[in-house]
Motif scaffolding. Structure first.
Motif, short mmCIF file in Angstrom:
data_model
loop_
_atom_site.label_atom_id
_atom_site.label_comp_id
_atom_site.label_asym_id
_atom_site.label_seq_id
_atom_site.Cartn_x
_atom_site.Cartn_y
_atom_site.Cartn_z
N VAL A 206 9.27 0.42 3.94
CA VAL A 206 8.18 1.28 3.66
C VAL A 206 8.09 1.41 2.22
O VAL A 206 6.92 1.45 1.60
N GLY A 207 9.18 1.74 1.55
CA GLY A 207 9.15 1.78 -0.03
C GLY A 207 8.57 0.76 -0.61
O GLY A 207 7.74 0.94 -1.59
N ILE A 208 9.12 -0.33 -0.20
CA ILE A 208 8.57 -1.76 -1.02
C ILE A 208 6.93 -1.86 -0.58
O ILE A 208 6.33 -2.24 -1.57
N ILE A 209 6.40 -1.61 0.75
CA ILE A 209 5.04 -1.66 0.86
C ILE A 209 4.43 -1.04 0.21
O ILE A 209 3.20 -0.93 -0.50
N LYS A 210 4.83 0.52 -0.16
CA LYS A 210 4.00 1.57 -0.84
C LYS A 210 3.96 0.99 -2.41
O LYS A 210 3.16 1.15 -3.08
N SER A 211 5.15 0.65 -3.06
CA SER A 211 5.25 0.34 -4.32
C SER A 211 4.07 -1.10 -4.47
O SER A 211 3.55 -1.14 -5.67
N PHE A 212 4.40 -1.91 -3.99
CA PHE A 212 3.31 -3.14 -4.00
C PHE A 212 1.87 -2.80 -3.64
O PHE A 212 1.13 -3.42 -4.25
N GLU A 226 5.57 -0.96 -14.08
CA GLU A 226 6.99 -1.24 -13.88
C GLU A 226 7.56 0.06 -13.74
O GLU A 226 8.48 0.01 -12.74
N ASP A 227 7.24 1.26 -13.97
CA ASP A 227 7.60 2.49 -13.33
C ASP A 227 7.16 2.56 -12.02
O ASP A 227 8.39 3.18 -11.26
N LEU A 228 6.25 2.16 -11.59
CA LEU A 228 6.01 2.59 -9.97
C LEU A 228 6.47 1.53 -9.25
O LEU A 228 7.16 1.95 -8.30
N LEU A 229 6.93 0.52 -9.70
CA LEU A 229 7.47 -0.47 -9.13
C LEU A 229 8.99 -0.04 -8.87
O LEU A 229 9.64 -0.09 -7.83
N ALA A 230 9.62 0.47 -10.18
CA ALA A 230 10.82 0.92 -10.02
C ALA A 230 11.30 2.12 -8.99
O ALA A 230 12.13 2.28 -8.20
N ALA A 231 10.13 3.19 -9.11
CA ALA A 231 10.26 4.24 -8.17
C ALA A 231 10.13 3.84 -6.59
O ALA A 231 10.74 4.33 -5.71
N GLY A 232 9.35 2.78 -6.43
CA GLY A 232 9.32 2.31 -4.88
C GLY A 232 10.87 1.60 -4.59
O GLY A 232 11.07 1.90 -3.24
N VAL A 233 11.13 0.76 -5.23
CA VAL A 233 12.47 0.17 -5.05
C VAL A 233 13.71 1.07 -4.93
O VAL A 233 14.66 1.07 -4.14
#
Length: 298
Positions: A206-212, A226-233
């Protein structure tokens, strides 16, 4: 001699060209430096700011990351909140695991299977053939072997003409039921140990789907990609780690209580076999007494 003369002429021309080549710019040094009254004013003017390049932005971000003194420490509650909604399910599982461990610690004991006081009382009453007295005492005890004795003697007193093989089957069936109940208790910990990592993996997905998804929609919301991707991961990794921790703890206690239950089942089998042996001895004496009485009549 002509080839030798031509070779010497070629060497002379190459040497002369190197000798006449201008010196490099870095090697030139002014012999006398003229005093320029406007030089201090020129040097005091600050250099013009140039537009930051991609390499400069990357280096500045790396420099900020490499300075842990300026960063604020993340609290445990903030870390849990970053795990997303799956942390609620994992928290409930951790509470259930803690409660099950406490319950099994106080209930899965040898005193819950048999006690020396009950076994001594059962020996005395069986040797006296006081089945009704032992049945009354067994109904007041909560040991597993008391349940086996109660079930066996209840059938024996209600069916006095029943053969001993049937009574032994009743005792074995009740003993198997008590053993199955003991084996079934720790399986709840095994279920939690299997479900917790799966829920953590669901939080990861769910976190990876949300970030991407945010990156694909282009809605940065004031933050960089980059910050959004780091937050989801980060959310995904926190959920995964929490699920693994709960699962490992649950499986560890499951292994402990499973081995403990095996020992308790062995004690139950020994105690049940002892009681059934005394009942069989009494039935053998009763059968011999009946046979002797019949022979005396004839």
């Amino acid at each position: 001699m002509k080839p030798v003369a031509l070779l010497l002429a070629l060497v002379f021309c190459v040497t002369a060209s190197f000798a006449q080549a201008p010196a490099p710019e870095t090697a030139r040094q002014p012999a006398v430096t003229a005093i320029d009254p406007l030089r201090p004013a020129v040097e005091s003017v600050p250099p013009a700011k140039t537009a930051p390049t991609a390499d400069g932005d990357a280096l500045s971000r790396l420099s900020r990351i490499a300075q842990p003194a300026d960063s604020k420490p993340v609290s445990l509650w903030k870390l849990i909140e970053s795990g997303g909604w799956t942390m609620v399910a994992l928290g409930a599982m951790s509470v259930v695991t803690f409660m099950l461990v406490l319950v099994y610690t106080f209930t899965l004991r040898r005193s819950a299977i048999l006690t020396p006081h009950y076994m001594n009382t059962a020996d005395v009453l069986l040797k006296k053939k006081d089945y009704l007295g032992l049945l009354a005492i067994s109904s007041r005890h909560s040991e597993a072997v008391a349940r086996v004795v109660q079930r066996t003697l209840d059938f024996a007193t209600k069916n006095p003409n029943a053969p001993f093989d049937v009574i032994r089957e009743i005792a074995e069936s009740e003993g198997s039921a008590q053993a199955a109940s003991l084996q079934h208790r720790p399986t709840y910990l095994a279920d939690i140990g299997m479900l917790a990592p799966m829920i953590g993996l669901l939080g990861t997905v769910v976190g990876i789907i949300k970030s991407f998804g945010v990156l694909a929609s282009g809605q940065a919301g004031g933050g960089s990609r980059e910050d959004l991707l780091a937050a989801g991961v980060s959310e995904a990794l926190v959920a995964t780690a929490s699920g693994l921790i709960v699962g490992i703890i649950a499986f560890t206690f499951y292994s402990h209580f499973r081995n403990k239950v095996q020992g308790l089942i062995s004690d139950l089998e020994v105690a049940s076999a002892h009681v059934v042996g005394l009942v069989a001895l009494n039935f053998a004496k009763k059968r011999e007494a009946t046979r002797a009485a019949v022979e005396d009549e004839f």
